[in-house]
Enzyme design. Structure first.
Site, PDB file in Angstrom:
ATOM      1  N   ARG A  55       1.150  -1.165  -0.150  1.00 38.90           N
ATOM      2  CA  ARG A  55      -0.037  -0.041  -0.135  1.00 38.90           C
ATOM      3  C   ARG A  55       0.773   1.226  -0.159  1.00 38.90           C
ATOM      4  O   ARG A  55       1.763   1.513   0.933  1.00 38.90           O
ATOM      5  CB  ARG A  55      -0.944   0.012   1.316  1.00 38.90           C
ATOM      6  CG  ARG A  55      -1.625   1.308   1.462  1.00 38.90           C
ATOM      7  CD  ARG A  55      -2.905   1.134   2.297  1.00 38.90           C
ATOM      8  NE  ARG A  55      -3.927   0.529   1.881  1.00 38.90           N
ATOM      9  CZ  ARG A  55      -5.050   0.467   2.181  1.00 38.90           C
ATOM     10  NH1 ARG A  55      -5.595   1.127   3.370  1.00 38.90           N
ATOM     11  NH2 ARG A  55      -6.272  -0.197   1.760  1.00 38.90           N
ATOM     12  N   ASP A 100     -17.187   6.422  -1.772  1.00 39.87           N
ATOM     13  CA  ASP A 100     -15.976   6.161  -1.107  1.00 39.87           C
ATOM     14  C   ASP A 100     -15.754   7.676  -0.301  1.00 39.87           C
ATOM     15  O   ASP A 100     -16.542   8.623  -0.820  1.00 39.87           O
ATOM     16  CB  ASP A 100     -14.830   6.289  -2.079  1.00 39.87           C
ATOM     17  CG  ASP A 100     -13.437   6.066  -1.542  1.00 39.87           C
ATOM     18  OD1 ASP A 100     -13.276   5.706  -0.124  1.00 39.87           O
ATOM     19  OD2 ASP A 100     -12.489   5.931  -2.326  1.00 39.87           O
ATOM     20  N   CYS A 132     -16.483   1.241   0.019  1.00 38.88           N
ATOM     21  CA  CYS A 132     -15.194   0.252   0.395  1.00 38.88           C
ATOM     22  C   CYS A 132     -14.938   0.552   1.844  1.00 38.88           C
ATOM     23  O   CYS A 132     -14.171  -0.422   2.299  1.00 38.88           O
ATOM     24  CB  CYS A 132     -13.897   0.912  -0.441  1.00 38.88           C
ATOM     25  SG  CYS A 132     -13.888   2.821  -0.473  1.00 38.88           S
ATOM     26  N   GLN A 148      -9.861  -4.101  -3.930  1.00 34.91           N
ATOM     27  CA  GLN A 148     -11.025  -3.707  -3.570  1.00 34.91           C
ATOM     28  C   GLN A 148     -12.145  -4.439  -4.309  1.00 34.91           C
ATOM     29  O   GLN A 148     -13.157  -4.884  -4.254  1.00 34.91           O
ATOM     30  CB  GLN A 148     -11.144  -2.300  -3.304  1.00 34.91           C
ATOM     31  CG  GLN A 148     -12.629  -1.778  -2.958  1.00 34.91           C
ATOM     32  CD  GLN A 148     -12.829  -2.026  -1.550  1.00 34.91           C
ATOM     33  OE1 GLN A 148     -12.225  -2.126  -0.370  1.00 34.91           O
ATOM     34  NE2 GLN A 148     -14.321  -2.537  -1.351  1.00 34.91           N
ATOM     35  N   ARG A 180     -13.639  -9.048   0.744  1.00 34.41           N
ATOM     36  CA  ARG A 180     -12.088  -8.772   0.667  1.00 34.41           C
ATOM     37  C   ARG A 180     -11.380 -10.033   0.836  1.00 34.41           C
ATOM     38  O   ARG A 180     -10.309 -10.484   0.247  1.00 34.41           O
ATOM     39  CB  ARG A 180     -11.570  -7.654   1.457  1.00 34.41           C
ATOM     40  CG  ARG A 180     -12.236  -6.075   1.431  1.00 34.41           C
ATOM     41  CD  ARG A 180     -11.618  -5.715   0.034  1.00 34.41           C
ATOM     42  NE  ARG A 180     -10.151  -5.571  -0.098  1.00 34.41           N
ATOM     43  CZ  ARG A 180      -9.396  -4.550   0.253  1.00 34.41           C
ATOM     44  NH1 ARG A 180     -10.116  -3.456   1.104  1.00 34.41           N
ATOM     45  NH2 ARG A 180      -8.176  -4.679   0.403  1.00 34.41           N
ATOM     46  N   HIS A 188      -7.210   0.429  -6.786  1.00 32.86           N
ATOM     47  CA  HIS A 188      -7.367  -0.323  -5.644  1.00 32.86           C
ATOM     48  C   HIS A 188      -8.102  -1.747  -6.123  1.00 32.86           C
ATOM     49  O   HIS A 188      -9.170  -2.091  -5.963  1.00 32.86           O
ATOM     50  CB  HIS A 188      -8.061   0.546  -4.656  1.00 32.86           C
ATOM     51  CG  HIS A 188      -8.316  -0.219  -3.424  1.00 32.86           C
ATOM     52  ND1 HIS A 188      -7.385  -1.352  -2.888  1.00 32.86           N
ATOM     53  CD2 HIS A 188      -8.804   0.090  -2.013  1.00 32.86           C
ATOM     54  CE1 HIS A 188      -7.694  -1.682  -1.823  1.00 32.86           C
ATOM     55  NE2 HIS A 188      -8.366  -0.960  -0.989  1.00 32.86           N
TER      56      HIS A 188
HETATM   57  N1   CP Z   1     -11.263  -0.425   2.013  1.00 34.04           N
HETATM   58  C1   CP Z   1     -10.148  -0.681   2.503  1.00 34.04           C
HETATM   59  O1   CP Z   1      -8.966  -0.733   1.633  1.00 34.04           O
HETATM   60  O2   CP Z   1     -10.013  -0.758   3.775  1.00 34.04           O
HETATM   61  P1   CP Z   1      -8.728  -0.493   4.633  1.00 34.04           P
HETATM   62  O3   CP Z   1      -8.025   0.891   4.270  1.00 34.04           O
HETATM   63  O4   CP Z   1      -9.068  -0.491   6.058  1.00 34.04           O
HETATM   64  O5   CP Z   1      -7.537  -1.360   4.184  1.00 34.04           O
HETATM   65  N1  NVA Z   2      -9.891   6.610  -1.627  1.00 31.87           N
HETATM   66  C1  NVA Z   2      -9.489   6.133  -0.131  1.00 31.87           C
HETATM   67  C2  NVA Z   2     -10.008   4.510  -0.178  1.00 31.87           C
HETATM   68  C3  NVA Z   2      -9.593   3.876   1.043  1.00 31.87           C
HETATM   69  C4  NVA Z   2      -9.641   2.330   0.819  1.00 31.87           C
HETATM   70  C5  NVA Z   2      -8.144   6.616  -0.008  1.00 31.87           C
HETATM   71  O1  NVA Z   2      -7.073   6.467  -0.914  1.00 31.87           O
HETATM   72  O2  NVA Z   2      -8.140   6.712   1.224  1.00 31.87           O
END
Ligand code: CP
Ligand code: NVA
Length: 309
Positions: free
Chosen positions: A103, A221, A261, A133, A289, A130
């Site tokens: 990430r 989101d 999400c 997701q 997930r 993502h």
């Molecule tokens: N939706 C998602 O990726 O959640 P987290 O940020 O908790 O991993």
């Molecule tokens: N768009 C959000 C998604 C989190 C899972 C972010 O990037 O923080």
């Protein structure tokens, strides 16, 4: 399919179908308590530059349930935090683990890992996409509606990472994606064009009601993604009128479900009433997930895990 999953486009339509089928199969085995150690002896490194609940826990539990092991790696604690280069870290990790989930703030970081890694790199969220997701989202849609072809998904809110992967999945699955964003928060035009050129049915509007009309799923989101906190006040102003409310939902199909999400900010992009309401599929979506990523891990780290270079 490609050896890495940086984008949902790294999957072909057949790969995607295989992953969703396998996810369904693994979900049933888990429900029945049948062990399925398909990745016994395999390890997954997990590098998190940002916070996570779902991604971290679902990958870690997923590897455990597949008979393997996952390592949470905070870049601040690795030598990365003291200046060791990504290309060196990537090559060294490849000698220990069978795959690395990352990430990262910048998508280019993932690309650099992928360039130097001999094991698959999985995008666990970047500024661009993502994909993990969206695997869970597609699994949820398929469970609810039986098939994906022609399913109408309305995206209302920020046209960034999650939205991008959803858009790119349209050509792979036959879902139709109607995106409603404020003018300055549209998805990347290159991503929209790529999806459309591949036959994806994707439309853009600034009008949430228009996007949601007759939709089978209404998806949102957060308005302030991780790393954008400084622009919070400006963003909250820009997104006024884009919240998923019961009133907006009344324009969707009667059978419509609500997706998010997560994490959610009740009172910003979604009301408490909608998130807790009968149309909300968000908890199943979050659970999925786990199942979708387990199937992905089997696909990527199963018998042919080493990249040929
Ligand atoms: N939706 C998602 O990726 O959640 P987290 O940020 O908790 O991993
Ligand atoms: N768009 C959000 C998604 C989190 C899972 C972010 O990037 O923080």
């Amino acid at each position: 399919m490609n050896r890495d999953l940086l984008s949902i486009r790294d999957l072909g339509a057949d790969d995607l179908r295989w992953i969703l089928d396998e996810a369904g199969r693994l979900k049933k085995l888990r429900m029945k308590g049948v062990p399925h150690p398909l990745l016994a002896g395999k390890s997954l490194g997990m590098v998190f530059e940002k916070s996570s609940t779902r991604t971290r826990v679902s990958f870690e539990v997923g590897m455990y349930e597949l008979g393997g092991h996952a390592l949470f790696l905070n870049p601040r604690d690795l030598q990365l935090g003291r200046g060791e280069e990504i290309r060196d870290t990537a090559r060294v990790l490849s000698r220990y683990v069978h795959g690395v989930m990352i990430r990262a703030y910048r998508h280019t970081t993932l690309e650099e890992y992928a360039r130097y890694s001999k094991v698959p790199i999985i995008n666990g969220l970047s500024d661009r996409e993502h994909p993990c997701q969206v695997l869970a989202d597609l699994l949820t849609l398929r469970e609810r509606f039986g098939s994906l072809d022609g399913i109408r998904v309305a995206w209302v809110g920020d046209g960034n990472n999650v939205c991008h992967s959803l858009i790119l999945s349209a050509a792979l699955t036959g879902i139709r994606v109607a995106v409603a964003t404020p003018r300055g928060y549209r998805p990347d035009p290159g991503i929209v064009a790529a999806a459309q050129e591949e036959g994806g049915k994707v439309t853009l509007t600034t009008d949430p009601v228009r996007a949601v009309k007759d939709a089978d799923a209404v998806y949102t989101d957060v308005w302030v993604s991780m790393g954008e906190e400084e622009a919070r006040a400006k963003r909250l102003r820009a997104f006024q009128g884009y919240a998923i409310t019961q009133e907006l939902l009344s324009s969707a199909a009667d059978r419509a479900i609500v997706l998010h999400c997560l994490p959610a900010h009740r009172g910003e992009e979604i009301t408490d009433e909608v998130l807790e309401g009968s149309a909300s599929a968000v908890w199943d979506q979050a659970e999925n997930r786990l199942h979708a990523q387990k199937a992905l891990l089997v696909r990527l780290l199963g018998s042919t895990s080493q990249k040929k270079r």
